[in-house]
Write a protein that holds these residues in place. Sequence first.
Motif: not given
Length: 78
Positions: A39-46
Amino acid sequence: MEFDHGKLFTDRLYKYMRDRNLTLNRVATLSNITASTLNNIVNRGSAPRIDTIYKICDGLDISVRDFFDFPPYNEVEE
């Protein structure tokens, strides 16, 4: 030329998810990573770590090479 690698990665991930009718939670489970990481990769652009990229590709049963085999990554500069 600059690319938004995070967006390219996310767009490509969603393509595989649509093709295989998978949810983010299912991809996380198949990839042996936490749903919050994905979710951090997808939604926060991590930016995903390289080991996370390998895990995601393994979970999708594709090679990293195949995952990144799309423009602009497969274009040859002249």
